[in-house]
Write an enzyme that holds these catalytic residues in place. Structure first.
Site, short mmCIF file in Angstrom:
data_model
loop_
_atom_site.label_atom_id
_atom_site.label_comp_id
_atom_site.label_asym_id
_atom_site.label_seq_id
_atom_site.Cartn_x
_atom_site.Cartn_y
_atom_site.Cartn_z
N SER A 277 0.84 -1.18 0.00
CA SER A 277 0.00 0.00 0.00
C SER A 277 0.89 1.25 0.00
O SER A 277 1.73 1.41 -0.87
CB SER A 277 -0.94 -0.05 1.20
OG SER A 277 -1.96 0.90 1.10
N GLU A 398 -8.86 -5.34 -4.97
CA GLU A 398 -8.36 -4.38 -3.99
C GLU A 398 -9.45 -3.41 -3.52
O GLU A 398 -9.50 -3.02 -2.36
CB GLU A 398 -7.24 -3.54 -4.63
CG GLU A 398 -6.04 -4.31 -5.11
CD GLU A 398 -4.93 -4.41 -4.07
OE1 GLU A 398 -5.17 -3.98 -2.92
OE2 GLU A 398 -3.86 -4.91 -4.42
N HIS A 498 -7.87 -5.46 -0.34
CA HIS A 498 -6.59 -4.79 -0.10
C HIS A 498 -5.95 -5.26 1.21
O HIS A 498 -6.56 -5.21 2.26
CB HIS A 498 -6.84 -3.29 -0.05
CG HIS A 498 -5.61 -2.44 0.04
ND1 HIS A 498 -4.74 -2.29 -1.00
CD2 HIS A 498 -5.12 -1.68 1.05
CE1 HIS A 498 -3.77 -1.47 -0.65
NE2 HIS A 498 -3.97 -1.09 0.59
#
Length: 602
Positions: A277, A398, A498
């Site tokens: 991320s 995600e 995610h």
């Protein structure tokens, strides 16, 4: 990205890893902090004594378990407080005696749990690293910690891995946590199992966040451009360097690794940076950062594409100036000094907040200074980037976790509301977007999630992989999924979102697996990642590791039966991606088409 918290190879060697993971599903091998305190205080613990190591600034004491020796909260720079706020990280302040490194230190200052942060747990004094050193014999649980008497330069010379390669040094994996640039902590990830199973040293870093890590101001750039060490060869002042304090922190931590990791039996010449991320985008920033050159040798980019639109200095200065005015620091020449005099939490409270994943990030790495002269895409085009092997990939869906702000505001989304959201953010291509993601093709929230996945994650990652491949860098691409997992967000479909791969790659030592196939998936991922760290190729064990029973380094474990599929390197002729799911790992060539990348790459 968003402030999210997520808590084959030679036959016969991922078996050791599976033994480790299996034993941890029955009983935890993790350190007990109470016993560590009793041990240090003479409380009568029967556990092996924590290890003592000399590092820059002094001596630290870690805690030994059956899996590893762990060191928490080792300073790699001086506290960035007071007049040092919004300055480059300064040298460590030495400490007397032996520092207790058996307890986790403060994460960097961030918002409250309501805002996705860690709130009162966090502090401005936060520039620390955690280090996990695998035990010598993980299978038997014998003492593999470092010896308690450091030798010259802090090198202890024994323990911690008789199965190492080359000169006996272990590969180093340097973890950069995510959290939307405003939250997260190294403390949220237990690197002990990754270190023990993968035969690597795991280092994780705390770095400044939000406005404290990414503020840009004209007055800060004036300070940087006029400092004594910032003259160019012709004697002219160089550009300032505000907006990159977080990247500077991470670079300082990498210098700490270079100078100190040998004392933990790590190889300073074999360092892999990996992040997820916002941590992945931080990894991309390092690839383009001249001060970081030579400090790492491989990179793993998880769910944070290198084609991310980094902030430009003029835009970042405008954001910073607006915050300064709100704090009563309106004089441009004195704004930095004025803001340094304010309590850190007051500064944090005045900072701009991001409303959703599709809106601009107010706090993120800034280009145009010395640390990040240009975005990675420009650095690749000009050849001024770190040409190291790269793993890059995403989770299949995600975007699901990022639909929550709209659901929270509007309740159950309708197709009309989704159409309005898409038109607001993608007006320049709305016809193609509605063609590829038409109303009725999925539940409305799932439909929005698919756009977020493709527009912000998968397709930019495909672009990043293509750029790096054309530049001659070895690139290995992947897509992770858990097809049978329950929906995380209402009105979405089953599957991973995610950050979900982290539970398999960096599992807690007491992780309870839902079944054998999930244990095996974790074992395989750790094998791929740590082989890449050791050799630059996820398929290749370190030299001398052909015999699974006597494997060394990252090849000290593989799957108990057949080898997992070869992970193909990406080429300009064939853009293959490894799909990674429980019980099914195979390469595909359809990733870009599956995610409508033609719409997002034009």
């Amino acid at each position: 990205m968003g402030p999210v918290r997520i808590r084959s190879m030679a036959s016969g060697a991922v078996s050791l890893l599976l033994v480790i993971i299996l034993c941890l599903t029955v009983t935890s091998c993790s350190a007990d902090s109470t016993r560590d305190d009793r041990e240090q205080d003479g409380g009568g613990s029967t556990r092996t004594s924590p290890t003592v190591v000399s590092v820059t600034g002094g001596t630290v004491r870690g805690a030994h378990t059956a899996l590893d020796t762990s060191f928490y909260g080792i300073p790699y720079a001086a506290p960035p407080v007071g007049d040092q706020r919004w300055r480059s990280p300064q040298p460590v302040v030495p400490w007397p005696g032996i520092r207790n490194a058996t307890k986790k230190a403060h994460p960097c200052l961030q918002g409250s749990p309501d805002d996705g942060g860690l709130g009162e747990q966090s502090d401005e004094d936060c520039l620390f690293v955690n280090v996990h050193v695998p035990a010598t014999d993980t299978n038997s649980g014998t003492d593999g910690g470092l010896t308690s008497s450091p030798g010259p330069n802090g090198d202890t010379g024994g323990g911690a891995g008789n199965d190492r390669v080359g000169d006996g040094r272990l590969p180093v994996m340097f973890w950069i946590h995510g959290g939307g640039f405003v939250g997260g902590s190294a403390n949220e990830y237990d690197g002990s199992l990754l270190a023990a199973a993968g035969r690597v040293i795991v280092v994780s870093v705390e770095y400044r966040l939000g406005i404290l890590g990414y503020l840009a101001l004209p007055s800060l750039n004036a300070e940087g451009g006029q400092s004594g060490n910032s003259q160019s060869e012709n004697g002219q002042p160089q550009p300032g360097d505000s907006g990159t304090y977080a990247v500077q922190d991470i670079t300082a931590a990498l210098r700490w690794v270079r100078d100190n990791i040998a004392a933990f039996h790590g190889d300073p010449g074999n360092v892999t940076v990996f992040g997820e991320s916002a941590g992945a985008i931080g990894t991309c920033a390092l690839l383009a950062s001249p001060p970081a050159a030579g400090l790492f040798h491989r990179a793993i980019v998880q769910s944070g594409p290198c084609s991310w639109p980094f902030l430009a200095m003029p835009d970042a200065e405008r954001t910073g100036t607006d915050v300064a005015r709100r704090l009563g620091c309106a004089d441009p020449a004195r704004a930095a000094a004025c803001m340094r005099a304010l309590p850190a939490r007051d500064v944090l409270a005045a900072a701009d907040q991001q409303t959703d994943i599709l809106s601009p990030f107010p706090w993120a790495p800034v280009t145009g200074g010395r640390t990040l002269p240009a975005p990675l895409s420009t650095a690749i085009a000009t050849g001024t980037f770190a040409k190291v092997p790269v793993i890059i990939g995403t989770v299949k869906d995600e975007g699901r976790i990022f639909t929550e702000p709209w659901s929270d505001r509007a309740g159950r989304l309708t197709d009309q509301q989704v159409n309005e959201i898409l038109d607001q953010h993608f007006h320049d291509r709305i016809g193609a977007v509605l063609r590829d993601y038409p109303p009725g093709s999925a539940p409305p929230t799932e439909r929005l999630a698919r756009v977020i996945t493709d527009a912000l994650f998968t397709c930019p990652s495909v672009t990043s992989a293509s750029m790096l491949t054309r530049a001659g860098v070895p690139v290995f691409s992947y897509e992770f999924d858990l097809p049978g997992s329950a929906p995380y967000v209402p009105d979405t479909l089953p599957g991973a979102s995610h950050g979900w791969e982290l539970g398999y790659l960096i599992p807690d030592a007491d992780r309870q697996w839902p079944g054998k196939v999930h244990r095996e998936l974790s074992a395989t991922m750790i094998a791929y990642w740590t082989r890449f760290a050791a050799t630059g190729n996820p398929n290749t064990p370190p030299a001398g590791a052909a015999d699974g029973r006597n494997g060394v380094g990252a090849a000290g474990r593989t799957l108990p039966t057949t080898s997992p599929p070869t992970w193909p390197v990406r080429t300009t002729e064939q853009a293959q991606t490894l799909t990674i799911t429980p019980g099914d790992i195979h390469p595909i060539s359809t990733l870009a088409d599956d995610h409508h990348c033609a719409t997002w790459q034009r």
